[in-house]
Design a protein around this motif. Structure first.
Motif, PDB file in Angstrom:
ATOM      1  N   ALA A   1       0.838  -1.199   0.000  1.00 28.82           N
ATOM      2  CA  ALA A   1       0.000   0.000   0.000  1.00 28.82           C
ATOM      3  C   ALA A   1       0.873   1.250   0.000  1.00 28.82           C
ATOM      4  CB  ALA A   1      -0.920   0.004   1.219  1.00 28.82           C
ATOM      5  N   PHE A   2       0.368   2.302  -0.678  1.00 24.55           N
ATOM      6  CA  PHE A   2       1.053   3.588  -0.735  1.00 24.55           C
ATOM      7  C   PHE A   2       0.045   4.690  -0.420  1.00 24.55           C
ATOM      8  CE2 PHE A   2       3.215   0.614  -3.450  1.00 24.55           C
ATOM      9  CZ  PHE A   2       4.566   0.844  -3.206  1.00 24.55           C
ATOM     10  N   HIS A   3       0.457   5.627   0.421  1.00 22.25           N
ATOM     11  CA  HIS A   3      -0.426   6.699   0.871  1.00 22.25           C
ATOM     12  C   HIS A   3      -0.456   7.837  -0.145  1.00 22.25           C
ATOM     13  CE1 HIS A   3      -1.543  10.180   3.575  1.00 22.25           C
ATOM     14  NE2 HIS A   3      -2.486   9.299   3.855  1.00 22.25           N
ATOM     15  N   ALA A   4      -1.657   8.269  -0.493  1.00 18.17           N
ATOM     16  CA  ALA A   4      -1.814   9.361  -1.452  1.00 18.17           C
ATOM     17  C   ALA A   4      -1.260  10.660  -0.866  1.00 18.17           C
ATOM     18  CB  ALA A   4      -3.287   9.538  -1.818  1.00 18.17           C
ATOM     19  N   GLY A   5      -0.480  11.362  -1.647  1.00 16.13           N
ATOM     20  CA  GLY A   5       0.062  12.646  -1.216  1.00 16.13           C
ATOM     21  C   GLY A   5       1.537  12.583  -0.904  1.00 16.13           C
ATOM     22  N   ASP A   6       1.946  11.667  -0.020  1.00 16.53           N
ATOM     23  CA  ASP A   6       3.368  11.598   0.346  1.00 16.53           C
ATOM     24  C   ASP A   6       4.024  10.276  -0.035  1.00 16.53           C
ATOM     25  OD1 ASP A   6       2.266   9.874   2.186  1.00 16.53           O
ATOM     26  OD2 ASP A   6       2.842  11.016   3.955  1.00 16.53           O
ATOM     27  N   GLN A   7       3.264   9.326  -0.552  1.00 19.84           N
ATOM     28  CA  GLN A   7       3.777   8.030  -1.003  1.00 19.84           C
ATOM     29  C   GLN A   7       4.356   7.168   0.128  1.00 19.84           C
ATOM     30  OE1 GLN A   7       6.099  10.332  -4.085  1.00 19.84           O
ATOM     31  NE2 GLN A   7       5.723   8.483  -5.258  1.00 19.84           N
ATOM     32  N   ALA A   8       3.891   7.372   1.355  1.00 23.15           N
ATOM     33  CA  ALA A   8       4.320   6.516   2.461  1.00 23.15           C
ATOM     34  C   ALA A   8       4.022   5.067   2.105  1.00 23.15           C
ATOM     35  CB  ALA A   8       3.608   6.914   3.743  1.00 23.15           C
ATOM     36  N   PHE A   9       4.926   4.183   2.509  1.00 25.21           N
ATOM     37  CA  PHE A   9       4.887   2.770   2.120  1.00 25.21           C
ATOM     38  C   PHE A   9       4.395   1.901   3.267  1.00 25.21           C
ATOM     39  CE2 PHE A   9       6.922  -1.375   2.247  1.00 25.21           C
ATOM     40  CZ  PHE A   9       6.854  -1.857   0.945  1.00 25.21           C
ATOM     41  N   ALA A  10       3.631   0.863   2.938  1.00 27.94           N
ATOM     42  CA  ALA A  10       3.228  -0.127   3.938  1.00 27.94           C
ATOM     43  C   ALA A  10       3.109  -1.480   3.263  1.00 27.94           C
ATOM     44  CB  ALA A  10       1.893   0.252   4.583  1.00 27.94           C
ATOM     45  N   HIS A  11       3.619  -2.497   3.937  1.00 30.31           N
ATOM     46  CA  HIS A  11       3.491  -3.878   3.466  1.00 30.31           C
ATOM     47  C   HIS A  11       2.500  -4.570   4.381  1.00 30.31           C
ATOM     48  CE1 HIS A  11       5.499  -8.086   2.846  1.00 30.31           C
ATOM     49  NE2 HIS A  11       4.388  -7.952   2.137  1.00 30.31           N
ATOM     50  N   LEU A  12       1.384  -5.022   3.821  1.00 32.48           N
ATOM     51  CA  LEU A  12       0.349  -5.683   4.611  1.00 32.48           C
ATOM     52  C   LEU A  12       0.613  -7.186   4.579  1.00 32.48           C
ATOM     53  CD1 LEU A  12      -0.767  -2.871   3.718  1.00 32.48           C
ATOM     54  CD2 LEU A  12      -3.030  -3.825   3.959  1.00 32.48           C
ATOM     55  N   HIS A  13       0.885  -7.740   5.732  1.00 27.51           N
ATOM     56  CA  HIS A  13       1.363  -9.111   5.796  1.00 27.51           C
ATOM     57  C   HIS A  13       0.223 -10.132   5.784  1.00 27.51           C
ATOM     58  CE1 HIS A  13       5.648  -8.235   6.688  1.00 27.51           C
ATOM     59  NE2 HIS A  13       5.129  -7.087   7.067  1.00 27.51           N
ATOM     60  N   PRO A  14       0.373 -11.177   4.967  1.00 27.92           N
ATOM     61  CA  PRO A  14      -0.638 -12.247   4.949  1.00 27.92           C
ATOM     62  C   PRO A  14      -0.608 -13.004   6.265  1.00 27.92           C
ATOM     63  CG  PRO A  14       1.287 -12.877   3.673  1.00 27.92           C
ATOM     64  CD  PRO A  14       1.476 -11.438   4.040  1.00 27.92           C
ATOM     65  N   GLU A  15      -1.763 -13.420   6.733  1.00 27.71           N
ATOM     66  CA  GLU A  15      -1.846 -14.119   8.011  1.00 27.71           C
ATOM     67  C   GLU A  15      -1.698 -15.628   7.863  1.00 27.71           C
ATOM     68  OE1 GLU A  15      -5.422 -12.794   9.928  1.00 27.71           O
ATOM     69  OE2 GLU A  15      -4.528 -10.865  10.477  1.00 27.71           O
ATOM     70  N   ASP A  16      -1.853 -16.129   6.640  1.00 30.57           N
ATOM     71  CA  ASP A  16      -1.732 -17.564   6.417  1.00 30.57           C
ATOM     72  C   ASP A  16      -0.723 -17.836   5.306  1.00 30.57           C
ATOM     73  OD1 ASP A  16      -3.832 -18.349   8.267  1.00 30.57           O
ATOM     74  OD2 ASP A  16      -5.205 -17.445   6.808  1.00 30.57           O
ATOM     75  N   PRO A  17       0.287 -18.657   5.566  1.00 34.41           N
ATOM     76  CA  PRO A  17       1.268 -18.985   4.527  1.00 34.41           C
ATOM     77  C   PRO A  17       0.676 -19.950   3.509  1.00 34.41           C
ATOM     78  CG  PRO A  17       1.703 -20.278   6.494  1.00 34.41           C
ATOM     79  CD  PRO A  17       0.593 -19.330   6.851  1.00 34.41           C
ATOM     80  N   ALA A  18       1.328 -20.036   2.362  1.00 37.38           N
ATOM     81  CA  ALA A  18       0.884 -20.978   1.344  1.00 37.38           C
ATOM     82  C   ALA A  18       1.234 -22.395   1.766  1.00 37.38           C
ATOM     83  CB  ALA A  18       1.541 -20.654   0.013  1.00 37.38           C
ATOM     84  N   THR A  19       0.409 -23.342   1.362  1.00 35.38           N
ATOM     85  CA  THR A  19       0.621 -24.748   1.676  1.00 35.38           C
ATOM     86  C   THR A  19       1.073 -25.482   0.416  1.00 35.38           C
ATOM     87  OG1 THR A  19      -1.106 -24.676   3.369  1.00 35.38           O
ATOM     88  CG2 THR A  19      -0.426 -26.844   2.584  1.00 35.38           C
ATOM     89  N   ALA A  20       2.185 -26.179   0.514  1.00 34.95           N
ATOM     90  CA  ALA A  20       2.724 -26.886  -0.647  1.00 34.95           C
ATOM     91  C   ALA A  20       1.725 -27.897  -1.187  1.00 34.95           C
ATOM     92  CB  ALA A  20       4.025 -27.598  -0.265  1.00 34.95           C
ATOM     93  N   GLY A  21       1.525 -27.842  -2.489  1.00 41.12           N
ATOM     94  CA  GLY A  21       0.647 -28.805  -3.132  1.00 41.12           C
ATOM     95  C   GLY A  21      -0.829 -28.502  -3.030  1.00 41.12           C
ATOM     96  N   ALA A  22      -1.184 -27.377  -2.390  1.00 39.32           N
ATOM     97  CA  ALA A  22      -2.603 -27.025  -2.233  1.00 39.32           C
ATOM     98  C   ALA A  22      -2.874 -25.657  -2.831  1.00 39.32           C
ATOM     99  CB  ALA A  22      -2.987 -27.032  -0.755  1.00 39.32           C
ATOM    100  N   GLY A  23      -4.043 -25.501  -3.460  1.00 42.45           N
ATOM    101  CA  GLY A  23      -4.423 -24.220  -4.021  1.00 42.45           C
ATOM    102  C   GLY A  23      -4.984 -23.306  -2.959  1.00 42.45           C
ATOM    103  N   GLY A  24      -4.837 -22.007  -3.169  1.00 36.27           N
ATOM    104  CA  GLY A  24      -5.337 -21.034  -2.214  1.00 36.27           C
ATOM    105  C   GLY A  24      -6.580 -20.333  -2.713  1.00 36.27           C
TER     106      GLY A  24
END
Length: 305
Positions: free
Chosen positions: A243-266
């Motif tokens: 995400a980037f804030h309008a006006g000053d371009q402040a940065f944010a990374h929104l972290h996923p709460e669940d990791p991917a599982t090998a061999g399974a679709g999300g």
């Protein structure tokens, strides 16, 4: 109580109050008001901005970080905690280095979401988003091959975790601006919306985060009115959200709460930890992969104060 005793007590109280005020001023420093421009440099090698955002925590090493993310400040500074970003555009590439607290080019990094470096480029109007994983040379210099950049001012972000130095293991986001010559035409920021479409997929975002408070966003992906359940792993998860804030371009990374599982679709629903430090409009960029193809969906989210 005698006059002498009263005078002494008043002096002691005044001294305590002065000490408390001094401590308060020291803790507060000289941070700008929320929403103020952080003095972006006019070129890729301009001066760093170096201000903390309201609501940020400081670790024991004195490096600022957004609560819950571990990333340095708002991404608008070129230098933090002794680590410095220097770079410039060279044709269609952005070449840069990170210098450590010892004054030497950093060559030791800890992978984050499978990559040593996450590089972002975005125009000042929050259009033209690019997320790359550049190549590092033996000398520590990075090269990010960019798609064509429209004329105007851009900000280049380097997101990484040092593997050496006083900031070892601490996530940082540093940035500098670069100007692309030509007639710049501003792209209006799209209005806030709950959903958008990309490559035939509909992406809906639910949640009402408040500035400076921990919250959750739920992203749902569908196609032709049907839930999508075949999302493929991308950077150890089923989607990457920035995400980037309008006006000053402040940065944010929104972290996923669940990791991917090998061999399974999300999918179809994914949860993200959202902690955005400022109120106002934020431009969200969600990247997800299906059938070996990476898709990037963008929408505007309004965050209440």
């Amino acid at each position: 109580m005698t006059r002498t005793t009263t005078t002494t007590r008043r002096a002691l109280l005044a001294g305590a109050a002065a000490a408390a005020l001094a401590l308060t001023l020291t803790a507060c420093g000289s941070d700008p008001m929320p929403g103020m421009d952080h003095g972006a440099a006019p070129s890729a090698t301009g001066s760093p901005a170096g201000h903390d955002m309201p609501g940020m925590s400081h670790g024991p090493d004195g490096m600022a970080g957004m609560p819950g993310t571990g990333h340095g400040a708002d991404g608008l500074a070129a230098e933090q905690g002794g680590y410095r970003l220097d770079g410039a555009l060279a044709g269609s590439e952005y070449r840069f280095t990170v210098t450590g607290p010892d004054g030497k080019v950093l060559t030791d990094y800890q992978p984050e979401q499978t990559k040593e470096m996450h590089f972002y480029a975005i125009r000042s109007d929050l259009s033209g988003f690019q997320h790359l994983h550049p190549v590092r040379g033996a000398d520590g210099a990075w090269t990010a091959p960019l798609a064509a950049l429209q004329p105007g001012e851009w900000r280049m972000y380097a997101s990484f975790v040092p593997g050496a130095g006083s900031g070892r293991g601490t996530g940082l986001v540093l940035s500098r601006t670069a100007t692309v010559a030509g007639q710049a035409v501003a792209v209006p920021l799209p209005a806030a919306a709950a959903s958008t479409t990309v490559d035939g997929y509909t992406v809906a975002v639910a949640g009402t985060p408040k500035a400076g408070a921990a919250g959750e966003l739920t992203v749902t992906v569908s196609k032709d009115g049907k839930p999508v359940t075949d999302l493929q792993p991308y950077l150890e998860t089923y989607a990457h959200l920035t995400a980037f804030h309008a006006g000053d371009q402040a940065f944010a990374h929104l972290h996923p709460e669940d990791p991917a599982t090998a061999g399974a679709g999300g999918g179809p629903s994914l949860s993200f930890h959202a902690e955005l430090p400022q109120a106002g409009d934020w431009r969200l960029f969600l990247q997800f992969q299906t059938g070996g193809t990476l898709h990037t969906a963008a929408l505007t989210l309004n965050v209440a104060g």
